[in-house]
Design a protein around this motif. Structure first.
Motif, PDB file in Angstrom:
ATOM      1  N   ARG A  86      36.560  38.068  48.973  1.00  0.00           N
ATOM      2  CA  ARG A  86      36.990  38.147  47.573  1.00  0.00           C
ATOM      3  C   ARG A  86      35.890  37.634  46.643  1.00  0.00           C
ATOM      4  N   SER A  87      34.672  37.947  46.969  1.00  0.00           N
ATOM      5  CA  SER A  87      33.482  37.448  46.293  1.00  0.00           C
ATOM      6  C   SER A  87      33.427  37.809  44.814  1.00  0.00           C
ATOM      7  N   ALA A  93      31.842  41.276  43.229  1.00  0.00           N
ATOM      8  CA  ALA A  93      32.620  42.009  42.228  1.00  0.00           C
ATOM      9  C   ALA A  93      31.821  42.219  40.941  1.00  0.00           C
ATOM     10  N   GLU A 115      39.231  46.014  54.709  1.00  0.00           N
ATOM     11  CA  GLU A 115      39.589  44.987  55.687  1.00  0.00           C
ATOM     12  C   GLU A 115      39.183  45.463  57.073  1.00  0.00           C
TER      13      GLU A 115
END
Length: 81
Positions: A56-57, A61, A71
């Motif tokens: 979830r960087s 992003a 995933e």
């Protein structure tokens, strides 16, 4: 690379320059390098920013906003031998 191993390498090489404990929120490129903005309001400046902040960087992003994260269903990767 195992997260613990990466952290040990970074601590050994970067010492006090390494910021732990607050997630990355954003960054900005400047004429002198890069400024990282942390979620707790602190900032850090440097020549290079390594975005190793997970799936979830915030860095990924911002840098690659159109990238779809897929995933992999992998809990871990190990090297044996």
């Amino acid at each position: 690379m195992h997260r613990r191993t990466l952290r040990q390498i970074l601590v050994a090489r970067l010492g006090d320059a390494l910021r732990l404990g607050s997630p990355a929120a954003s960054y900005e490129e400047t004429d002198d390098g890069v400024t990282l903005h942390l979620a707790d309001g602190r900032t850090a400046t440097g020549d290079v920013l390594v975005g190793a902040d997970g799936i979830r960087s915030a860095i990924r992003a911002q840098r690659l906003p159109g990238t779809t994260v897929v995933e992999a269903s992998v809990d871990g990767i190990g090297v044996f031998g």
